[in-house]
Scaffold this motif. Structure first.
Motif, mmCIF file in Angstrom:
data_model
loop_
_atom_site.group_PDB
_atom_site.id
_atom_site.type_symbol
_atom_site.label_atom_id
_atom_site.label_comp_id
_atom_site.label_asym_id
_atom_site.label_seq_id
_atom_site.Cartn_x
_atom_site.Cartn_y
_atom_site.Cartn_z
ATOM 1 N N TRP A 17 -1.299 -6.586 -1.799
ATOM 2 C CA TRP A 17 -2.396 -6.373 -0.861
ATOM 3 C C TRP A 17 -3.706 -6.906 -1.419
ATOM 4 C CZ3 TRP A 17 -1.598 -4.838 3.991
ATOM 5 C CH2 TRP A 17 -0.390 -4.194 4.284
ATOM 6 N N GLY A 18 -4.491 -7.498 -0.525
ATOM 7 C CA GLY A 18 -5.841 -7.882 -0.870
ATOM 8 C C GLY A 18 -6.790 -6.769 -0.472
ATOM 9 N N SER A 19 -8.064 -7.059 -0.443
ATOM 10 C CA SER A 19 -9.074 -6.076 -0.061
ATOM 11 C C SER A 19 -9.936 -6.645 1.056
ATOM 12 C CB SER A 19 -9.957 -5.715 -1.259
ATOM 13 O OG SER A 19 -11.047 -4.923 -0.843
ATOM 14 N N SER A 20 -10.137 -5.853 2.105
ATOM 15 C CA SER A 20 -10.996 -6.296 3.205
ATOM 16 C C SER A 20 -12.442 -6.502 2.741
ATOM 17 C CB SER A 20 -10.951 -5.281 4.352
ATOM 18 O OG SER A 20 -11.451 -4.022 3.925
ATOM 19 N N LYS A 21 -12.777 -5.920 1.598
ATOM 20 C CA LYS A 21 -14.137 -6.074 1.084
ATOM 21 C C LYS A 21 -14.429 -7.512 0.651
ATOM 22 C CE LYS A 21 -14.395 -1.275 -0.508
ATOM 23 N NZ LYS A 21 -14.534 -0.366 -1.671
ATOM 24 N N VAL B 236 -10.331 -15.457 10.328
ATOM 25 C CA VAL B 236 -10.532 -14.009 10.429
ATOM 26 C C VAL B 236 -11.542 -13.715 11.528
ATOM 27 C CG1 VAL B 236 -11.364 -11.953 9.234
ATOM 28 C CG2 VAL B 236 -10.005 -13.651 8.001
ATOM 29 N N SER B 237 -11.150 -12.852 12.479
ATOM 30 C CA SER B 237 -12.047 -12.484 13.574
ATOM 31 C C SER B 237 -12.495 -11.031 13.488
ATOM 32 C CB SER B 237 -11.364 -12.706 14.925
ATOM 33 O OG SER B 237 -10.184 -11.940 15.014
ATOM 34 N N ALA B 238 -11.835 -10.232 12.617
ATOM 35 C CA ALA B 238 -12.212 -8.831 12.422
ATOM 36 C C ALA B 238 -11.661 -8.380 11.088
ATOM 37 C CB ALA B 238 -11.671 -7.943 13.544
ATOM 38 N N ASN B 239 -12.268 -7.361 10.498
ATOM 39 C CA ASN B 239 -11.741 -6.821 9.247
ATOM 40 C C ASN B 239 -11.992 -5.325 9.183
ATOM 41 O OD1 ASN B 239 -14.459 -6.656 8.707
ATOM 42 N ND2 ASN B 239 -14.449 -8.040 6.950
ATOM 43 N N ARG B 240 -11.635 -4.731 8.018
ATOM 44 C CA ARG B 240 -11.783 -3.299 7.785
ATOM 45 C C ARG B 240 -10.965 -2.455 8.756
ATOM 46 N NH1 ARG B 240 -16.551 -2.139 4.221
ATOM 47 N NH2 ARG B 240 -16.742 -4.133 3.184
ATOM 48 N N ARG B 241 -9.750 -2.892 9.085
ATOM 49 C CA ARG B 241 -8.892 -2.039 9.894
ATOM 50 C C ARG B 241 -8.403 -0.879 9.050
ATOM 51 N NH1 ARG B 241 -5.044 -5.673 13.820
ATOM 52 N NH2 ARG B 241 -6.716 -6.593 15.038
ATOM 53 N N ARG B 242 -8.304 0.302 9.644
ATOM 54 C CA ARG B 242 -7.991 1.496 8.886
ATOM 55 C C ARG B 242 -6.486 1.744 8.852
ATOM 56 N NH1 ARG B 242 -11.681 6.061 11.326
ATOM 57 N NH2 ARG B 242 -10.519 5.381 13.151
ATOM 58 N N ILE B 243 -5.766 0.883 8.124
ATOM 59 C CA ILE B 243 -4.337 1.089 7.930
ATOM 60 C C ILE B 243 -4.061 0.966 6.441
ATOM 61 C CG2 ILE B 243 -3.921 -1.365 8.452
ATOM 62 C CD1 ILE B 243 -1.423 1.482 9.000
ATOM 63 N N GLU B 244 -3.397 1.922 5.869
ATOM 64 C CA GLU B 244 -3.216 1.968 4.429
ATOM 65 C C GLU B 244 -1.738 1.964 4.079
ATOM 66 O OE1 GLU B 244 -5.843 1.654 2.942
ATOM 67 O OE2 GLU B 244 -7.408 2.493 4.200
ATOM 68 N N ARG B 245 -1.374 1.125 3.132
ATOM 69 C CA ARG B 245 0.016 1.028 2.719
ATOM 70 C C ARG B 245 0.550 2.369 2.258
ATOM 71 N NH1 ARG B 245 2.654 1.558 -1.739
ATOM 72 N NH2 ARG B 245 4.515 0.376 -2.215
ATOM 73 N N SER B 246 -0.156 2.998 1.316
ATOM 74 C CA SER B 246 0.361 4.236 0.749
ATOM 75 C C SER B 246 0.302 5.387 1.741
ATOM 76 C CB SER B 246 -0.427 4.594 -0.515
ATOM 77 O OG SER B 246 -0.236 3.616 -1.500
ATOM 78 N N GLY C 141 -15.671 13.256 -0.230
ATOM 79 C CA GLY C 141 -14.635 12.339 -0.685
ATOM 80 C C GLY C 141 -13.244 12.631 -0.161
ATOM 81 N N ALA C 142 -13.062 13.754 0.543
ATOM 82 C CA ALA C 142 -11.766 14.043 1.145
ATOM 83 C C ALA C 142 -11.475 13.010 2.240
ATOM 84 C CB ALA C 142 -11.746 15.456 1.732
ATOM 85 N N VAL C 143 -10.187 12.770 2.506
ATOM 86 C CA VAL C 143 -9.789 11.717 3.444
ATOM 87 C C VAL C 143 -9.081 12.338 4.652
ATOM 88 C CG1 VAL C 143 -8.472 9.593 3.745
ATOM 89 C CG2 VAL C 143 -9.554 10.083 1.541
ATOM 90 N N LYS C 144 -9.530 11.972 5.828
ATOM 91 C CA LYS C 144 -8.979 12.526 7.061
ATOM 92 C C LYS C 144 -7.631 11.901 7.407
ATOM 93 C CE LYS C 144 -10.120 13.345 11.932
ATOM 94 N NZ LYS C 144 -11.124 13.099 13.006
ATOM 95 N N GLY D 296 -12.312 9.752 -2.384
ATOM 96 C CA GLY D 296 -12.331 8.597 -1.494
ATOM 97 C C GLY D 296 -10.948 8.043 -1.210
ATOM 98 N N ARG D 297 -10.885 7.231 -0.166
ATOM 99 C CA ARG D 297 -9.617 6.675 0.314
ATOM 100 C C ARG D 297 -8.932 5.787 -0.721
ATOM 101 N NH1 ARG D 297 -11.372 5.595 5.139
ATOM 102 N NH2 ARG D 297 -12.191 3.565 4.580
ATOM 103 N N ASP D 298 -9.687 4.918 -1.371
ATOM 104 C CA ASP D 298 -9.082 3.986 -2.327
ATOM 105 C C ASP D 298 -8.401 4.720 -3.481
ATOM 106 O OD1 ASP D 298 -9.913 1.867 -0.808
ATOM 107 O OD2 ASP D 298 -11.667 1.397 -2.046
ATOM 108 N N LYS D 299 -9.064 5.764 -4.012
ATOM 109 C CA LYS D 299 -8.466 6.501 -5.127
ATOM 110 C C LYS D 299 -7.283 7.339 -4.667
ATOM 111 C CE LYS D 299 -12.393 6.586 -8.266
ATOM 112 N NZ LYS D 299 -13.262 7.413 -9.141
ATOM 113 N N LEU D 300 -7.324 7.808 -3.411
ATOM 114 C CA LEU D 300 -6.167 8.521 -2.867
ATOM 115 C C LEU D 300 -4.963 7.589 -2.792
ATOM 116 C CD1 LEU D 300 -4.638 10.760 -1.382
ATOM 117 C CD2 LEU D 300 -5.778 10.035 0.727
ATOM 118 N N ILE D 301 -5.195 6.387 -2.301
ATOM 119 C CA ILE D 301 -4.108 5.410 -2.198
ATOM 120 C C ILE D 301 -3.553 5.082 -3.578
ATOM 121 C CG2 ILE D 301 -3.558 3.027 -1.558
ATOM 122 C CD1 ILE D 301 -5.703 3.349 0.655
ATOM 123 N N ASP D 302 -4.429 4.887 -4.551
ATOM 124 C CA ASP D 302 -3.970 4.586 -5.917
ATOM 125 C C ASP D 302 -3.119 5.723 -6.466
ATOM 126 O OD1 ASP D 302 -5.266 2.161 -5.900
ATOM 127 O OD2 ASP D 302 -7.041 2.882 -6.969
#
Length: 206
Positions: free
Chosen positions: A98-102, A125-135, A150-153, A184-190
């Protein structure tokens, strides 16, 4: 991702890097052709594809890059972002890196897998930052926004996933993983990516 002066030779390099992670989706008879492409996001059989291109039928099969064919089951669907998570009874798949939308900007050139076997389309690319996470998908949830703490919904829960069995609900906020505060979301995924399939995970929610 292709930028400005990059030549089409770069497409070949991209294809070589990802083709082992790609799958084709079609009917039981290959003579009927393929109608969608997908990508492996787990070596244990999780596949992401476009929801709008998927056809629900007992004759649908997922064909891996090494020629194997599997009947898929739908884990969850995200119509808003046109994504679907499938599961096949395969092991030893090559998950895509996976890459990063950032790091992606609107207008960047991209190579996109098409519905046909070994087919690619060149676009921008016509849009980015879609909220779909692999993990998140691997747990059986779709992740949403972060709280100020920092909690994730949890946006949605797959009906037959591990999260559903554990009693997690859409609208819950994940605040701890194995006693460690989620920041945060990134650390949750990690944290989830560091687990192996079948591991017991303790999740604290709000």
């Amino acid at each position: 991702r292709l930028n400005g002066s990059k030549t089409l030779d770069a497409v070949t390099s991209i294809v070589e890097k990802v083709k082992g992670s790609l799958v084709s989706i079609g009917m039981t008879s290959r003579a009927d052709g393929f109608f969608a492409a997908g990508v492996a996001v787990s070596e244990y059989g999780l596949i992401v594809t476009k929801a709008s291109e998927f056809v629900k039928s007992s004759r649908v099969r997922v064909y891996t890059s090494d020629g194997r064919a599997f009947r898929p089951t739908v884990v969850m669907t995200d119509r808003e972002h046109d994504l679907m998570l499938l599961r096949i009874s395969a092991k030893g798949l090559t998950p895509v890196n996976w890459g990063s939308s950032k790091t992606v900007a609107l207008g960047n050139w991209i190579a996109s897998a098409s519905g046909g076997k070994d087919g690619f389309l060149l676009g921008a690319v016509s849009a980015n930052r879609r909220r779909i996470e692999r993990s998140g998908g691997a747990m059986g949830v779709m992740l949403g926004d972060e709280s100020e703490e920092g909690a994730v919904k949890i946006e949605s829960v797959a009906p037959r996933g591990a999260a559903k069995k554990a009693g997690l609900l859409a609208g819950d906020f994940i605040r701890e993983i194995d006693g460690a505060k989620v920041e945060g979301r990134d650390k949750l995924i990690d944290s989830v990516k560091a687990k192996n399939p079948g591991d017991l995970v303790t999740i604290g929610v709000l």
